[in-house]
Design an enzyme around this catalytic site. Structure first.
Site, short mmCIF file in Angstrom:
data_model
loop_
_atom_site.label_atom_id
_atom_site.label_comp_id
_atom_site.label_asym_id
_atom_site.label_seq_id
_atom_site.Cartn_x
_atom_site.Cartn_y
_atom_site.Cartn_z
N CYS A 190 0.81 -1.23 0.00
CA CYS A 190 0.00 0.00 0.00
C CYS A 190 0.85 1.27 0.00
O CYS A 190 0.35 2.35 -0.31
CB CYS A 190 -0.94 0.00 1.19
SG CYS A 190 -2.04 -1.41 1.21
N HIS A 244 -3.58 7.24 2.68
CA HIS A 244 -3.92 5.92 2.14
C HIS A 244 -5.31 5.55 2.65
O HIS A 244 -5.61 5.71 3.84
CB HIS A 244 -2.89 4.89 2.60
CG HIS A 244 -3.27 3.49 2.27
ND1 HIS A 244 -3.67 3.10 1.02
CD2 HIS A 244 -3.32 2.37 3.05
CE1 HIS A 244 -3.95 1.82 1.03
NE2 HIS A 244 -3.76 1.34 2.25
N ASN A 301 -9.95 -0.33 0.06
CA ASN A 301 -8.50 -0.20 0.03
C ASN A 301 -7.98 -0.73 -1.31
O ASN A 301 -8.02 -1.94 -1.55
CB ASN A 301 -7.92 -0.99 1.20
CG ASN A 301 -6.41 -0.90 1.28
OD1 ASN A 301 -5.75 -0.44 0.36
ND2 ASN A 301 -5.85 -1.34 2.40
O1 UT7 Z 1 -3.55 -0.99 3.86
C1 UT7 Z 1 -2.96 -1.24 5.07
C2 UT7 Z 1 -3.38 -2.52 5.58
N1 UT7 Z 1 -4.64 -2.67 6.14
C3 UT7 Z 1 -5.16 -1.92 7.13
O2 UT7 Z 1 -4.73 -0.86 7.44
C4 UT7 Z 1 -6.32 -2.50 7.87
C5 UT7 Z 1 -6.08 -2.38 9.35
N2 UT7 Z 1 -7.10 -2.99 10.16
C6 UT7 Z 1 -8.39 -2.62 10.18
O3 UT7 Z 1 -8.81 -1.76 9.42
C7 UT7 Z 1 -9.31 -3.22 11.22
O4 UT7 Z 1 -8.53 -3.90 12.18
C8 UT7 Z 1 -10.35 -4.18 10.62
C9 UT7 Z 1 -11.38 -3.38 9.83
C10 UT7 Z 1 -9.68 -5.21 9.73
C11 UT7 Z 1 -11.09 -4.90 11.75
O5 UT7 Z 1 -11.68 -3.97 12.63
P1 UT7 Z 1 -11.49 -4.14 14.20
O6 UT7 Z 1 -12.28 -3.08 14.82
O7 UT7 Z 1 -10.02 -4.18 14.45
O8 UT7 Z 1 -12.20 -5.51 14.46
P2 UT7 Z 1 -11.59 -6.86 15.06
O9 UT7 Z 1 -10.62 -7.45 14.07
O10 UT7 Z 1 -11.09 -6.60 16.42
O11 UT7 Z 1 -12.87 -7.75 15.09
C12 UT7 Z 1 -13.98 -7.42 15.90
C13 UT7 Z 1 -15.07 -8.44 15.67
C14 UT7 Z 1 -14.59 -9.89 15.72
O12 UT7 Z 1 -15.58 -10.64 16.37
P3 UT7 Z 1 -15.40 -11.09 17.91
O13 UT7 Z 1 -14.14 -11.89 17.92
O14 UT7 Z 1 -15.28 -9.81 18.67
O15 UT7 Z 1 -16.65 -11.86 18.16
C15 UT7 Z 1 -14.52 -10.29 14.28
O16 UT7 Z 1 -14.71 -11.68 14.10
O17 UT7 Z 1 -15.65 -8.27 14.37
C16 UT7 Z 1 -15.68 -9.53 13.70
N3 UT7 Z 1 -15.56 -9.30 12.26
C17 UT7 Z 1 -16.62 -9.10 11.47
N4 UT7 Z 1 -17.94 -9.05 11.72
C18 UT7 Z 1 -18.77 -8.80 10.67
C19 UT7 Z 1 -14.42 -9.24 11.52
N5 UT7 Z 1 -14.73 -9.00 10.25
C20 UT7 Z 1 -16.09 -8.91 10.18
C21 UT7 Z 1 -17.00 -8.67 9.13
N6 UT7 Z 1 -18.31 -8.61 9.42
N7 UT7 Z 1 -16.59 -8.46 7.87
#
Ligand code: UT7
Length: 330
Positions: A113, A257, A287
């Protein structure tokens, strides 16, 4: 002083739109979750087109908007991690498809990225030392080809697209003021996509990676990447401002980004840049990796909102881990 001025921009995203509601039918997710956690509403997906096809369309627009003929370009740099082939580079395909008959150098760079800002930095060094006068820098990725469409943790985040700029060697104060590149390979496991090249057909017992890691899909520890992204993007914005003796109020637009609206907002807040100065299109594209910043720059450039002398601060973060910033006086 010779500077690299942006004299043309172009962007292209494939026509097919995949909305959050479409994704609700594919994995256990909801429009509400995706929109509130990431800011994304829809993304564009390449059906027939490849990274080269998309990059060529963006590149042609950039060359046209610079009012140049493609033969006036004397270096092509393409940032991508999803090139059509292992080799040749996408840059070589772009050279051919633009019909450039001179044997100019053309190469790809891999910084995920952060790739477009890495490309700008390299192009600027060619320009400053007199090795090139007109440089095409493109960022393109088709992450739809490396996503596991059954993995809701990653498949909702990415889209396909390309952006490109033409840089021209010019005397004066306008152009790239500075660029700042960083990487930390120790953290590679937080965000990567394996390939089968890693595995020797002759060695079956000395594999470092477990079988799970060999699936050819993007893997990410989203939460850890999120925290590091916020920290690194904030720090590199700060260093870019300090390097140029600029205050947050001097910045006309922050072009971050476009990975997640919460990372974008946190970066702006850490840097002291007010919300109305932050360019956001993550809602429409998700993204797009190396395409992200040049697509945003192209939209801004064609929106009529930029005027000569405006200060643009750009910052990116991605696999590697890599991160980077750049300041442009428009
Ligand atoms: O380009 C550079 C690289 N990428 C990034 O910069 C991305 C960086 N990371 C992020 O943007 C965020 O960490 C995410 C959007 C990927 C995830 O958001 P988060 O607030 O960090 O959520 P999390 O990973 O802590 O997950 C929270 C919950 C989990 O459920 P439990 O374990 O709390 O029950 C996940 O399983 O959300 C769940 N979850 C979803 N639920 C519905 C994860 N993906 C999804 C989904 N739909 N698509």
């Amino acid at each position: 002083m010779i500077r690299s001025r942006v004299i043309g921009t172009g962007a292209y995203v494939p026509p097919r739109i995949l909305s959050n509601h479409d994704l609700e039918k594919m994995v256990k997710t909801s429009d509400e979750w995706i929109a509130t956690r990431t800011g994304i509403k829809e993304r564009h997906i390449a059906d027939e087109e490849s990274a080269t096809d998309i990059a060529v369309k963006a590149a042609k627009k950039a060359v046209e908007s610079a009012s140049l003929s493609a033969d006036e370009i004397d270096l092509i740099i393409v940032a991508t991690v999803t090139s059509d082939m292992v080799f040749p580079s996408t840059a070589c395909f772009v050279q051919s498809r633009l019909g450039i008959k001179k044997n100019i150098p053309a190469f790809d760079i891999s910084a995920a990225c952060s790739g477009f800002l890495y490309g700008l930095d390299i192009a600027d060094k060619y320009i400053k030392n007199g090795a090139a006068k007109k440089v095409l820098v493109a960022g393109v990725d088709v992450f739809s080809r490396i996503i596991d469409w059954n993995d809701r943790n990653t498949c909702v985040l990415f889209g396909d697209g390309a952006g490109a700029v033409v840089l021209s060697a010019e005397r004066g104060n306008r152009g790239l003021l500075s660029s700042h590149l960083h990487s930390n390979g120790d953290h590679w496991r937080l965000l990567y996509t394996p390939s089968n090249i890693y595995s020797s057909p002759f060695k079956t017992h000395s594999r470092v990676h477990s079988h799970k890691h060999d699936e050819p899909y993007l893997k990410m520890e989203g939460n850890k990447v999120f925290k590091l992204a916020v920290q690194a993007m904030g720090e590199t914005c700060q260093e870019a401002l300090e390097h140029n003796d600029l205050k947050p109020a001097d910045v006309t637009f922050l072009i971050p980004h476009q990975a997640n609206i919460r990372i974008i907002n946190a970066t702006a807040e850490k840097t002291g840049i007010s919300a109305e100065k932050v360019y956001i299109n993550v809602d429409r594209y998700g993204n797009t990796s190396a395409g992200s910043i040049p697509i945003a720059l192209d939209e801004l450039a064609h929106s009529g909102r930029l005027k000569s002398g405006d200060i643009l601060l750009m910052a990116a973060f991605g696999g590697g881990l890599t991160w980077a910033s750049a300041v442009v006086r428009w």
